[in-house]
Design a protein around this motif. Structure first.
Motif, PDB file in Angstrom:
ATOM      1  N   ALA A 268       0.936  -1.251   0.148  1.00 39.20           N
ATOM      2  CA  ALA A 268       0.190   0.032   0.076  1.00 39.20           C
ATOM      3  C   ALA A 268       1.029   1.419   0.163  1.00 39.20           C
ATOM      4  CB  ALA A 268      -0.779  -0.123   1.220  1.00 39.20           C
ATOM      5  N   THR A 269       0.352   2.213  -0.668  1.00 39.79           N
ATOM      6  CA  THR A 269       1.179   3.535  -0.687  1.00 39.79           C
ATOM      7  C   THR A 269       1.338   4.179   0.564  1.00 39.79           C
ATOM      8  OG1 THR A 269       0.131   4.102  -3.035  1.00 39.79           O
ATOM      9  CG2 THR A 269       1.143   5.872  -1.645  1.00 39.79           C
ATOM     10  N   SER A 270       0.344   4.170   1.599  1.00 44.43           N
ATOM     11  CA  SER A 270       0.632   4.829   2.916  1.00 44.43           C
ATOM     12  C   SER A 270       1.527   3.989   3.541  1.00 44.43           C
ATOM     13  CB  SER A 270      -0.833   4.482   3.789  1.00 44.43           C
ATOM     14  OG  SER A 270      -1.308   3.431   3.833  1.00 44.43           O
ATOM     15  N   ARG A 271       1.733   2.691   3.470  1.00 41.91           N
ATOM     16  CA  ARG A 271       2.724   1.857   4.167  1.00 41.91           C
ATOM     17  C   ARG A 271       4.122   2.272   3.427  1.00 41.91           C
ATOM     18  NH1 ARG A 271       2.469  -4.525   5.325  1.00 41.91           N
ATOM     19  NH2 ARG A 271       3.592  -4.534   7.579  1.00 41.91           N
ATOM     20  N   GLN A 272       4.169   2.469   2.123  1.00 44.32           N
ATOM     21  CA  GLN A 272       5.434   2.685   1.552  1.00 44.32           C
ATOM     22  C   GLN A 272       5.792   4.275   2.070  1.00 44.32           C
ATOM     23  OE1 GLN A 272       5.776   2.466  -2.781  1.00 44.32           O
ATOM     24  NE2 GLN A 272       4.331   0.647  -2.727  1.00 44.32           N
ATOM     25  N   GLU A 273       5.050   5.220   2.185  1.00 43.69           N
ATOM     26  CA  GLU A 273       5.359   6.387   2.793  1.00 43.69           C
ATOM     27  C   GLU A 273       5.894   6.414   4.234  1.00 43.69           C
ATOM     28  OE1 GLU A 273       6.569  10.146   2.891  1.00 43.69           O
ATOM     29  OE2 GLU A 273       6.006   9.171   1.192  1.00 43.69           O
ATOM     30  N   GLU A 274       5.358   5.393   4.970  1.00 51.29           N
ATOM     31  CA  GLU A 274       5.486   5.364   6.315  1.00 51.29           C
ATOM     32  C   GLU A 274       6.919   4.922   6.572  1.00 51.29           C
ATOM     33  OE1 GLU A 274       4.155   2.500  10.282  1.00 51.29           O
ATOM     34  OE2 GLU A 274       2.968   2.624   8.315  1.00 51.29           O
ATOM     35  N   ARG A 276       9.489   5.097   4.212  1.00 50.39           N
ATOM     36  CA  ARG A 276      10.444   6.177   3.697  1.00 50.39           C
ATOM     37  C   ARG A 276      10.722   7.304   4.891  1.00 50.39           C
ATOM     38  NH1 ARG A 276       7.264   5.384  -1.293  1.00 50.39           N
ATOM     39  NH2 ARG A 276       8.560   4.363  -2.659  1.00 50.39           N
TER      40      ARG A 276
END
Length: 840
Positions: A268-274, A276
């Motif tokens: 998920a995109t939110s998990r990727q941003e977390e 990073r």
């Protein structure tokens, strides 16, 4: 079924001669690995390797545990000496008593001796004669047998030359003649010999008097026994092979699951941003640890002699905090106390260095000088001479502290990657995203380090120009070139030529200013004539009523003028002293900064190398998993084929789940894997056995406990770790009823196959010879008694200990010297098996 042969034991010595003997010895060791006999019995066996060409003999000691089935080679010794010593050890009272107390009676402690080799390739007759002569000299009456491998029947002349009254030849040729002629490969022949040795050494057959009488030739010397053979078939469950196969298949499934998590599972995109954001946060923490953010001890003048030169109220000289060394909890770093001590030692060494030029310390030393007094400049010069040693001590502490810092950062990063990779089945993919972001952050940190270095160099150049001007040099010191720091080239602890000249001029400047400060006596002598003149002239000019006030005003003015003059000169001295101390402090501040820049550059370089290595390993995991998965599949298939196509697969009877192990129909390895997976899913021994993701997580935790992880393990190490882990996981499901021998022995097919293999005669009698045979069924007492209906009436049951979960059927054949006509009749019988039902 005849009367049973009860559990007994007899020591044994085996002499493997040359290359053929070495090959047979290797097969013998494989048998020990598969059957795992009682280690007590292994102590009663001795193996010698004889090289007739090199004339060397080596004792081979069985290592324990037998799961490894390895041979440790001892020192080579003369043949006669080694034989004597080995027989003394085998027949020692201590060894025999130990075996007897372990539950194995030893009715005859004389060792049985076997010479194993090929008479067409090695001088076995000479070996036998040398052995016999040595036994006679030692008054040892052990019985000698030869176990000979030949290729054709016309080679019987070689074993016949070995025939002695106390010698028996077990002969094995490259063919089997019962029930029909079938040729054996060299491996099959060697395996048959190894299994015969195994039977003779580890069963009670050779403890029976009637058996020994048969191989000795009976009581009548007119009919000597010349040759014979022992054909065997081992019935057992290949538990080790089953565990290895199931472990390889489980390892293959785990690798495929990891590959899918890396390549096929979306994040998920939110998990990727977390993730990073977490990488950026760790990079910011490193920046705080490495940047100049902590006041350097005893380098910032906040109060003292000349505060007007330091108008800024915040610390001017800063040092890297290295807070990670003292803030890391012991749970995250095993040697946290040691790293905290390094941080404390670094601070102490910095204080010791800059205390050499701290105004209060110098003033205290100046005030309390013992003996001949030095002026201020001389005292500072004396203290400066000891500064290089203090700097070296600081440098040593700094080097250790920065090395510990580098180790700490690497450990923390690896721990973050390890923890991230263990989150769930997508953990490895998450770790890849984290390391990609951190790679860019590490590059930014490197650029900051270069900027810090440039700032340090610019500040030093400016200081040098300032103090050069104050020292009165004709021109400012040229700017040093700004080069990337080199961690292997440390700055000199001594002052450079330019710095030494500036320090010398500043010292002379101080001396001059100190000389210009008048003493109170000198000022009094200067003021006294003036006051006398005033006292003489003023009464002549002013009336008596105001004379006192005028004199007081003149005296006060004179005193204030002299005091102001003295203060100005003293203040100039204080400025000169402050400049001299400041210059020395700044010179060593620059050395500390330069060294810290070098150590910081080295740390960043190591960090980037580790990050690059971690990133490459994470991105290479998917191809690595594919490679290992294919290797596991190939190894599993090779293991299966080697078992089926090996001499054991053709001669022995392999049983699983109470039935014969099959190759392509039913009860195959594939069905066993499905059975193990079903048991693991429906009735797991451990809760984490139930699913592949749970097994993956447990394996990763196991790796972490050993200080390793998937990203940090190389391919070979990962392969070994995964195989060992998978084997331990499947072990509880590859035992019990699956590998019990009893259920298979209740069925006819296992017995029929075993008797068929054991009754194959492995040598061809020559002209004038005939053979006799007897059958032995060696197994655990309870299994033999339960299956008495499957055992022929003329067979001898031989009881084995309960620790041996296998069964051996052995057919002993012996050949008597007969007339030529009888030999031809016997040969005709071989050619017509239908008419020779009683020849077995």
């Amino acid at each position: 079924m005849r009367a049973p042969i009860y559990l007994r034991f007899r020591p044994g010595l085996v002499i493997f001669v040359d290359e053929t003997g070495e090959h047979i010895c290797a097969q013998f060791m494989l048998l020990l690995q598969r059957t795992k006999p009682d280690s007590v019995l292994c102590q009663g066996m001795a193996l010698l390797q004889l090289d007739t060409q090199k004339r060397t003999t080596t004792q081979l000691s069985l290592t324990h545990p037998l799961e490894q089935a390895q041979i440790s080679t001892a020192e080579t010794r003369p043949f006669e000496l080694l034989v004597t010593q080995t027989l003394q050890e085998l027949q020692s009272n201590q060894l025999i008593t130990g075996i007897t107390r372990a539950g194995y009676p030893v009715p005859d402690p004389r060792a049985q001796i076997y010479i194993v080799g090929d008479p067409t390739r090695s001088p076995l007759a000479q070996v036998q004669q040398a052995l016999q002569a040595q036994l006679q000299r030692a008054n040892n009456h052990s019985f000698i047998c030869s176990m000979l491998r030949t290729q054709q029947s016309n080679q019987l002349e070689a074993p016949l030359k070995l025939a002695l009254p106390t010698h028996f030849c077990y002969l094995y040729q490259g063919n089997s003649l019962q029930p029909q002629q079938a040729f054996l490969s060299e491996d099959e022949t060697c395996y048959a010999m190894a299994e015969a040795l195994f039977t003779l050494l580890l069963t009670s057959i050779t403890t029976e008097p009637f058996f020994m009488e048969m191989i000795r030739g009976g009581t009548s010397p007119a009919t000597p026994i010349v040759v014979g053979s022992l054909s065997t078939s081992l019935v057992l469950s290949p538990q080790e092979a089953i565990q290895d196969y199931c472990a390889l298949r489980l390892g293959r499934d785990l690798l495929e699951q990891w590959r899918r998590g890396l390549q096929e599972t979306p994040i998920a995109t939110s998990r990727q941003e977390e993730l990073r954001a977490g990488a950026r946060g760790f990079a910011q923490t490193l920046t705080h640890w490495l940047e100049d953010s902590q006041e350097r001890p005893l380098t910032n003048i906040k109060r003292g002699f000349h505060w007007s030169m330091y108008p800024r109220q915040h610390p001017e000289h800063l040092a890297p905090s290295l807070d990670g060394l003292r803030s890391t909890p012991p749970s995250q770093l095993p040697n946290a106390e040691d790293t905290a001590r390094l941080h404390s030692q670094l601070s102490e060494q910095a204080q010791a260095l800059f205390a050499r030029f701290w105004p209060e310390a110098v003033q205290h030393a100046f005030t309390h000088q013992p003996g001949a007094a030095m002026n201020w400049s001389e005292l500072v010069t004396c203290r400066a001479k000891k500064a290089p040693e203090r700097y070296k001590a600081w440098n040593a502490s700094a080097t250790l502290a920065w090395q510990a810092m580098s180790t700490l950062i690497t450990t923390r990063l690896q721990q973050i990657i390890t923890d991230t990779s263990q989150v769930d089945e997508t953990g490895l993919h998450l770790a890849m995203l984290y390391i990609d972001e951190f790679t860019s952050q590490a590059a930014q940190l490197e650029r900051r380090c270069l900027a810090w270095q440039s700032r340090h160099q610019r500040g030093y150049n400016e200081i040098m120009r300032t103090f050069a001007a104050r020292a009165g040099l004709p021109q400012a010191t040229p700017t040093a070139p700004e080069k990337p720091p080199q961690a292997d080239k440390q700055p000199s602890p001594d002052l450079s030529a330019e710095e030494a000249e500036i320090a010398q001029r500043l010292g002379k400047r101080l001396t001059r200013r100190e000389a210009r400060v008048p003493s109170p006596a000198a000022q009094a002598l200067i003021a006294l004539p003036f006051l006398i003149a005033v006292l003489i002239t003023l009464p002549l000019l002013y009336p008596i009523s105001i004379l006192a006030n005028i004199i007081a005003g003149v005296s006060t003015t004179t005193f204030l003028a002299h005091g102001l003059f003295h203060y100005q000169r003293q203040q100039a001295v204080r400025v000169a002293r402050s400049d001299l101390l400041s210059f020395h402090r700044l010179a060593y501040i620059h050395r500390c900064e330069l060294r810290e820049d070098e150590l910081r550059a080295k740390l960043i370089q190591e960090l980037q190398e580790n990050v690059h290595d971690l990133r490459e390993r994470l991105h290479d995991l998917a191809p690595c998993f594919v490679t290992l998965r294919d290797q596991f599949s190939e190894q599993a298939e090779r293991l299966q084929q080697e078992l089926y196509n090996s001499p054991a697969g053709s001669r022995d009877v392999l049983v699983v789940n109470g039935e014969l192990l099959q190759h392509g129909s039913r009860n195959t390895f594939e069905e066993i894997v499905e059975q193990v997976n079903k048991m693991r899913t429906l009735a797991p021994v451990q809760p984490w056995h139930q699913t592949l993701p749970a097994i993956q997580q447990h394996f990763l935790r196991t790796l972490t406990a050993t200080g390793q992880s998937l990203p940090t393990s190389n391919q070979d190490n990962l392969r070994r770790q995964l195989i060992a882990f998978a084997r331990e996981t499947v072990q509880p499901y590859c035992s019990g009823e699956m590998t019990e021998l009893g259920p298979a022995l209740t069925k006819d097919d296992a017995w029929r196959e075993a008797f068929t293999q054991a009754r194959k005669l492995l040598y061809q009698p020559g002209p004038g010879m005939s053979e006799q045979s007897m059958t032995f069924v060696c197994g655990r007492e309870r299994e033999l008694q339960r299956n008495v209906l499957h055992i022929p009436d003329d067979a001898y049951p031989v009881y084995l200990p309960e620790a041996h979960p296998w069964l051996i059927i052995a057919t002993f054949s012996r050949g008597n010297l007969l007339t030529t006509e009888e030999s031809y009749a016997r040969t005709y019988t071989y050619a017509h098996p239908d008419d020779s039902s009683n020849s077995a």
